[in-house]
Write a protein that holds these residues in place. Structure first.
Motif, mmCIF file in Angstrom:
data_model
loop_
_atom_site.group_PDB
_atom_site.id
_atom_site.type_symbol
_atom_site.label_atom_id
_atom_site.label_comp_id
_atom_site.label_asym_id
_atom_site.label_seq_id
_atom_site.Cartn_x
_atom_site.Cartn_y
_atom_site.Cartn_z
ATOM 1 N N MET A 54 0.815 -1.217 0.000
ATOM 2 C CA MET A 54 0.000 0.000 0.000
ATOM 3 C C MET A 54 0.852 1.272 0.000
ATOM 4 O O MET A 54 0.377 2.335 0.367
ATOM 5 C CB MET A 54 -0.989 0.005 1.177
ATOM 6 C CG MET A 54 -1.964 -1.169 1.093
ATOM 7 S SD MET A 54 -3.171 -1.196 2.392
ATOM 8 C CE MET A 54 -4.346 -0.046 1.756
ATOM 9 N N ARG A 55 2.116 1.161 -0.442
ATOM 10 C CA ARG A 55 2.966 2.356 -0.557
ATOM 11 C C ARG A 55 2.956 2.902 -1.974
ATOM 12 O O ARG A 55 3.484 3.978 -2.233
ATOM 13 C CB ARG A 55 4.386 2.036 -0.117
ATOM 14 C CG ARG A 55 4.514 1.821 1.381
ATOM 15 C CD ARG A 55 5.958 1.685 1.808
ATOM 16 N NE ARG A 55 6.661 0.609 1.096
ATOM 17 C CZ ARG A 55 6.756 -0.637 1.537
ATOM 18 N NH1 ARG A 55 6.216 -0.976 2.681
ATOM 19 N NH2 ARG A 55 7.417 -1.543 0.838
ATOM 20 N N ALA A 56 2.366 2.154 -2.901
ATOM 21 C CA ALA A 56 2.290 2.588 -4.294
ATOM 22 C C ALA A 56 0.953 2.122 -4.859
ATOM 23 O O ALA A 56 0.198 1.411 -4.216
ATOM 24 C CB ALA A 56 3.447 1.997 -5.094
ATOM 25 N N GLY A 57 0.659 2.542 -6.055
ATOM 26 C CA GLY A 57 -0.584 2.127 -6.691
ATOM 27 C C GLY A 57 -1.683 3.150 -6.450
ATOM 28 O O GLY A 57 -1.439 4.335 -6.254
ATOM 29 N N GLY A 58 -2.925 2.635 -6.458
ATOM 30 C CA GLY A 58 -4.052 3.553 -6.385
ATOM 31 C C GLY A 58 -5.005 3.261 -5.231
ATOM 32 O O GLY A 58 -4.713 2.468 -4.339
ATOM 33 N N ILE A 59 -6.158 3.910 -5.303
ATOM 34 C CA ILE A 59 -7.148 3.823 -4.216
ATOM 35 C C ILE A 59 -8.492 3.278 -4.690
ATOM 36 O O ILE A 59 -9.506 3.466 -4.024
ATOM 37 C CB ILE A 59 -7.346 5.202 -3.546
ATOM 38 C CG1 ILE A 59 -7.837 6.232 -4.567
ATOM 39 C CG2 ILE A 59 -6.072 5.659 -2.859
ATOM 40 C CD1 ILE A 59 -8.295 7.531 -3.953
ATOM 41 N N PHE A 60 -8.510 2.587 -5.811
ATOM 42 C CA PHE A 60 -9.779 2.100 -6.357
ATOM 43 C C PHE A 60 -10.555 1.220 -5.373
ATOM 44 O O PHE A 60 -11.768 1.421 -5.212
ATOM 45 C CB PHE A 60 -9.541 1.359 -7.679
ATOM 46 C CG PHE A 60 -10.803 0.965 -8.366
ATOM 47 C CD1 PHE A 60 -11.615 1.918 -8.955
ATOM 48 C CD2 PHE A 60 -11.197 -0.362 -8.404
ATOM 49 C CE1 PHE A 60 -12.794 1.563 -9.580
ATOM 50 C CE2 PHE A 60 -12.377 -0.736 -9.029
ATOM 51 C CZ PHE A 60 -13.178 0.233 -9.616
ATOM 52 N N PRO A 61 -9.934 0.267 -4.687
ATOM 53 C CA PRO A 61 -10.706 -0.535 -3.732
ATOM 54 C C PRO A 61 -11.333 0.310 -2.608
ATOM 55 O O PRO A 61 -12.433 0.014 -2.152
ATOM 56 C CB PRO A 61 -9.680 -1.518 -3.165
ATOM 57 C CG PRO A 61 -8.627 -1.611 -4.205
ATOM 58 C CD PRO A 61 -8.561 -0.247 -4.829
ATOM 59 N N ALA A 62 -10.661 1.345 -2.195
ATOM 60 C CA ALA A 62 -11.223 2.215 -1.160
ATOM 61 C C ALA A 62 -12.449 2.965 -1.683
ATOM 62 O O ALA A 62 -13.445 3.141 -0.964
ATOM 63 C CB ALA A 62 -10.169 3.202 -0.666
ATOM 64 N N ILE A 63 -12.387 3.390 -2.933
ATOM 65 C CA ILE A 63 -13.537 4.081 -3.533
ATOM 66 C C ILE A 63 -14.724 3.125 -3.640
ATOM 67 O O ILE A 63 -15.859 3.480 -3.282
ATOM 68 C CB ILE A 63 -13.153 4.660 -4.912
ATOM 69 C CG1 ILE A 63 -12.131 5.789 -4.743
ATOM 70 C CG2 ILE A 63 -14.391 5.162 -5.655
ATOM 71 C CD1 ILE A 63 -11.546 6.299 -6.042
#
Length: 177
Positions: A54-63
């Motif tokens: 969780m130090r890189a990438g995106g936030i799609f699952p959180a959305i």
């Protein structure tokens, strides 16, 4: 200046200062977050999944999780809220009007000047029995709408001029007298 007015002004000053004490730091935090975070927001960040712990990438699952949470809350809260509103607007009238109801708010008979008084529900005060207690169940918004928009068989300002009326209101701060 009266002592009570001075006390009120001092109290309002302290409330204003307390509000500033909270709003200014929170506002600064929001500004700093926007300044430092806005350059990192792009389409890949919004649509990608987290990587590298969780130090890189995106936030799609959180959305998506937030959308599920909001949808679930609506699915549960909407029917409960609607049913509560229906109960309060329709069935709780029995607490005032029906002596047989187990939640009836009065004694078996209501007396005024040693005379039995009937409690009746009315939509307006035309043709009411002045010896009865006539209750018009309404919301503040409906009362305002009835008084400012002329309609047949609705409450009017004339009802308040001709009859002794007591307003018992929840959210009475919406009433401007």
């Amino acid at each position: 200046m009266h002592n009570s007015q001075r006390t009120q002004k001092i109290a309002f000053l302290f409330l204003f200062l307390a509000t500033l004490l909270i709003v200014v730091p929170v506002g600064l935090i929001v500004v700093i977050i926007i300044q430092k975070g806005l350059p990192a927001i792009n389409w890949q960040f919004l649509t990608d999944i987290p990587r590298q712990g969780m130090r890189a990438g995106g936030i799609f699952p959180a959305i998506v999780g937030t959308m599920y949470l909001v949808a679930g809350a609506i699915v549960f809260a909407l029917p409960i809220g609607l049913l509560a509103a229906i109960y309060l607007s329709e069935y709780s009238k029995d607490n005032f009007l029906n002596p047989i109801s187990i939640k009836y708010l009065f004694n078996d008979l209501v007396y005024f000047d040693n005379k039995s008084v009937k409690i009746t529900s009315v939509d307006n005060f035309e043709g009411v029995n002045n010896r009865d207690i006539n209750i018009c169940f309404s919301t503040i918004q409906k009362l305002h709408s009835d008084l400012t928009t002329e309609r047949e068989n609705s409450l009017t300002f004339e009802d308040f001029r001709k009859h002794k009326v007591v307003l018992i209101a929840d959210e009475a701060h919406h009433i401007n007298v």
